[in-house]
Structure formats: C-alpha cells, structure tokens
Write a protein that holds these residues in place. Sequence first.
Motif, PDB file in Angstrom:
ATOM      1  N   LEU A  77       0.833  -1.203   0.000  1.00  0.00           N
ATOM      2  CA  LEU A  77       0.000   0.000   0.000  1.00  0.00           C
ATOM      3  C   LEU A  77       0.866   1.251   0.000  1.00  0.00           C
ATOM      4  O   LEU A  77       1.835   1.355   0.756  1.00  0.00           O
ATOM      5  CB  LEU A  77      -0.917   0.014   1.228  1.00  0.00           C
ATOM      6  CG  LEU A  77      -2.125  -0.920   1.231  1.00  0.00           C
ATOM      7  CD1 LEU A  77      -2.882  -0.769   2.538  1.00  0.00           C
ATOM      8  CD2 LEU A  77      -3.049  -0.633   0.051  1.00  0.00           C
ATOM      9  N   LYS A  78       0.497   2.205  -0.837  1.00  0.00           N
ATOM     10  CA  LYS A  78       1.149   3.499  -0.814  1.00  0.00           C
ATOM     11  C   LYS A  78       0.495   4.354   0.268  1.00  0.00           C
ATOM     12  O   LYS A  78      -0.640   4.119   0.684  1.00  0.00           O
ATOM     13  CB  LYS A  78       1.033   4.176  -2.176  1.00  0.00           C
ATOM     14  CG  LYS A  78       1.727   3.399  -3.285  1.00  0.00           C
ATOM     15  CD  LYS A  78       1.565   4.098  -4.623  1.00  0.00           C
ATOM     16  CE  LYS A  78       2.251   3.308  -5.729  1.00  0.00           C
ATOM     17  NZ  LYS A  78       2.080   3.959  -7.055  1.00  0.00           N
ATOM     18  N   SER A  79       1.210   5.368   0.714  1.00  0.00           N
ATOM     19  CA  SER A  79       0.712   6.168   1.838  1.00  0.00           C
ATOM     20  C   SER A  79      -0.648   6.819   1.574  1.00  0.00           C
ATOM     21  O   SER A  79      -1.506   6.812   2.475  1.00  0.00           O
ATOM     22  CB  SER A  79       1.762   7.225   2.224  1.00  0.00           C
ATOM     23  OG  SER A  79       2.185   7.968   1.108  1.00  0.00           O
ATOM     24  N   PRO A  80      -0.946   7.374   0.379  1.00  0.00           N
ATOM     25  CA  PRO A  80      -2.287   7.947   0.178  1.00  0.00           C
ATOM     26  C   PRO A  80      -3.401   6.912   0.256  1.00  0.00           C
ATOM     27  O   PRO A  80      -4.542   7.246   0.588  1.00  0.00           O
ATOM     28  CB  PRO A  80      -2.197   8.565  -1.225  1.00  0.00           C
ATOM     29  CG  PRO A  80      -0.754   8.794  -1.465  1.00  0.00           C
ATOM     30  CD  PRO A  80      -0.066   7.657  -0.776  1.00  0.00           C
ATOM     31  N   GLU A  81      -3.089   5.637  -0.046  1.00  0.00           N
ATOM     32  CA  GLU A  81      -4.114   4.598  -0.015  1.00  0.00           C
ATOM     33  C   GLU A  81      -4.584   4.296   1.405  1.00  0.00           C
ATOM     34  O   GLU A  81      -5.666   3.732   1.588  1.00  0.00           O
ATOM     35  CB  GLU A  81      -3.580   3.324  -0.670  1.00  0.00           C
ATOM     36  CG  GLU A  81      -3.374   3.446  -2.167  1.00  0.00           C
ATOM     37  CD  GLU A  81      -2.799   2.188  -2.787  1.00  0.00           C
ATOM     38  OE1 GLU A  81      -3.341   1.733  -3.814  1.00  0.00           O
ATOM     39  OE2 GLU A  81      -1.811   1.662  -2.258  1.00  0.00           O
ATOM     40  N   LEU A  82      -3.798   4.664   2.397  1.00  0.00           N
ATOM     41  CA  LEU A  82      -4.224   4.487   3.780  1.00  0.00           C
ATOM     42  C   LEU A  82      -5.455   5.330   4.089  1.00  0.00           C
ATOM     43  O   LEU A  82      -6.297   4.951   4.907  1.00  0.00           O
ATOM     44  CB  LEU A  82      -3.086   4.841   4.736  1.00  0.00           C
ATOM     45  CG  LEU A  82      -1.839   3.947   4.666  1.00  0.00           C
ATOM     46  CD1 LEU A  82      -0.766   4.467   5.614  1.00  0.00           C
ATOM     47  CD2 LEU A  82      -2.187   2.499   4.995  1.00  0.00           C
ATOM     48  N   LEU A  83      -5.573   6.476   3.438  1.00  0.00           N
ATOM     49  CA  LEU A  83      -6.759   7.316   3.626  1.00  0.00           C
ATOM     50  C   LEU A  83      -7.994   6.655   3.020  1.00  0.00           C
ATOM     51  O   LEU A  83      -9.098   6.783   3.560  1.00  0.00           O
ATOM     52  CB  LEU A  83      -6.530   8.693   3.000  1.00  0.00           C
ATOM     53  CG  LEU A  83      -5.512   9.578   3.717  1.00  0.00           C
ATOM     54  CD1 LEU A  83      -5.177  10.800   2.874  1.00  0.00           C
ATOM     55  CD2 LEU A  83      -6.026  10.000   5.085  1.00  0.00           C
ATOM     56  N   THR A  84      -7.807   5.942   1.917  1.00  0.00           N
ATOM     57  CA  THR A  84      -8.909   5.184   1.339  1.00  0.00           C
ATOM     58  C   THR A  84      -9.378   4.094   2.298  1.00  0.00           C
ATOM     59  O   THR A  84     -10.583   3.860   2.463  1.00  0.00           O
ATOM     60  CB  THR A  84      -8.476   4.558   0.004  1.00  0.00           C
ATOM     61  OG1 THR A  84      -8.037   5.589  -0.886  1.00  0.00           O
ATOM     62  CG2 THR A  84      -9.612   3.791  -0.632  1.00  0.00           C
ATOM     63  N   VAL A  85      -8.422   3.442   2.946  1.00  0.00           N
ATOM     64  CA  VAL A  85      -8.760   2.425   3.948  1.00  0.00           C
ATOM     65  C   VAL A  85      -9.515   3.067   5.117  1.00  0.00           C
ATOM     66  O   VAL A  85     -10.511   2.517   5.609  1.00  0.00           O
ATOM     67  CB  VAL A  85      -7.487   1.720   4.445  1.00  0.00           C
ATOM     68  CG1 VAL A  85      -7.809   0.755   5.579  1.00  0.00           C
ATOM     69  CG2 VAL A  85      -6.812   0.977   3.304  1.00  0.00           C
ATOM     70  N   ASN A  86      -9.048   4.228   5.549  1.00  0.00           N
ATOM     71  CA  ASN A  86      -9.714   4.915   6.654  1.00  0.00           C
ATOM     72  C   ASN A  86     -11.147   5.299   6.289  1.00  0.00           C
ATOM     73  O   ASN A  86     -12.056   5.221   7.120  1.00  0.00           O
ATOM     74  CB  ASN A  86      -8.922   6.168   7.034  1.00  0.00           C
ATOM     75  CG  ASN A  86      -9.397   6.786   8.330  1.00  0.00           C
ATOM     76  OD1 ASN A  86      -9.407   6.151   9.376  1.00  0.00           O
ATOM     77  ND2 ASN A  86      -9.804   8.051   8.272  1.00  0.00           N
TER      78      ASN A  86
END
Length: 302
Positions: free
Chosen positions: A21-30
């Motif tokens: 996972l790239k760092s911006p994709e963590l926001l998608t998870v959130n």
Amino acid sequence: ILTILGNSAVLATAVKRSSLLKSPELLTVNLAVADIGMALSMYPLAIASAWNHAWLGGDASCVYYALMGFLFGVCSMMTLCAMAVIRFLITSSSKSNSNRISKNTVCILIGFIWLYSLLWAILPLVGWGYYGPEPFGISCTIAWSKFHNSSNGFSFILSMFLLCTVLPALTIVACYLGIAWKVHKAYQEIQNIDRIPNAAKLEKKLTLMAVLISVAFLSSWTPYAAASFWSIFNSSDSLQPVVTLLPCLFAKSSTAYNPFIYYVFSKTFRCEVKKLQCCCGWRVHYFSSDASAENPVSMWSG
C-alpha cells in the motif's frame, strides 16, 4: 448490505496487499473503516425502528445513534479533505518531494482526524449543542430545531458548520481545481496524446476517482444539510415527514458508493474482487483444493 459487502472487499484487498500500500491509499482504507463503522453501529437500530414505526431504546440509544453518526460523518469529511490535500501535493510536487509523504505521516494524520471527529462528537454530551430525534421519529442526530432559540446551540452549529463542513468542502474544491489546472497545463505541453507517459495517465485516473468520491459524498449530504438548516430557522412541523426522511436516507447511502467507484477505476481492486468471488464460490460449492489453482488472476497485470 451494499455498504458492508463493498467496504469489506476494500478492507480485505488492503489487508492482502498491506505491504504494498502506498501512503495515500491508507486514507482510502480509513474512509472504508468510517463507512462500515457507520453501517454496523447505526443502520440496524434505524431499520428496527422503521419496522417498529417508532424509535427503539429511548434517550440513551438516541444519543448513541446521533453520536456515532456525527463521529463517522465528520471523520469521512475530514478524510476526503486530507485525500484532496495529499493528492494536490503529490500532483504539484516533484517525485522526490511527493515521496516525503510517508506512511507514518499519513498514520499521524489519520489519528488526528479521528481525534478531531471524536472531539466534535462529544461536545454535545458536555453541554455545547444537543442530540435529539429527527422530525420523522425513527432516527436521531443533532437537535437542529433547538438551535433557533438557543445561543449555546446556535454557536455550536455555526462553529460546526464552518469547521467541519464549509472549510473542508472549500479545501476539497480548491485542491481539485488546482489539480485540474496543473493537469491541463501539463497536457498542453504535450501535443501528441500518444506521448503522454503512462504514469501521467494513471495519475489523472486516480485524481478523477478521488474527485468522484468527494462529489458523491458532498452530493449525498447536501439535501440533508439543506433540510437541517431549514429546521434551524423554522419549525420542524413546516416540513412533511417524507421531506426530512428522504434526505436522511440519501445521506446515509453515501457509505455504499465508494466501492463501486473503486471497482470502475481501479484494475487492482477489480482483480481482487474477482479473486474474492472465486474464493467464496470455491468454499461454498467446491471442497477441492485444486479448484482455486486453475487460471489464477494476477493483481499486477497492469
């Protein structure tokens, strides 16, 4: 059902490729966590109340329901705002600068988003603002109708409106307008469309996906915001129950849209959903260990 199934697929995909996972994709998870949290904590109680034709559980469950709705709603809005800002920074910066947005930075940002949302959610519990039933009687939220005759309530709704709605929405719009201008200028410099790098095309697709997610969320909540603000300055009896019910249902449907947007724009997510479908079908209909080994789908096929 759509919210739980769709966002569960998003979370399952994130878990399977967590190391990639790239760092911006963590926001998608959130965002998926906030959507599925809203569905699990609120919707069963609202559905049971609808079948009962009256709210179930009394004041305690009403406050709980309203607090969960406010918590997850603000969290979703601030997550979308953070996604827009990070997308703008990545698009506007050089590759070396964009790499500075690490996973640790995004995790800290996500922690701040949850603390910020929790702060606003508990303020009505400590005396600034109120929670209460919706006018149609089978849902609870901020008690909008109490604010037109209460300076305490009015100051809360004004502050909440500015800091949790207007500023994030303006930030989202400004960031995506800035991205659109950057992309437009970049494409003008490249006369031949066939010479546009694949990375630039992918960046454009990711930006379009983020824009659609934000537009879907804001469009879903705008009718509810309009009905709520009408209740601030006018009596709730001036609106028919269906006029207050439909915007509320439309707003809550926002939790189901995102997985469909991911499915349309993300090839990786489509491949993972197909693999999940194959896995579930194999478990239910087949009990052969060789069935899942045939024709595997690669999530890195492009």
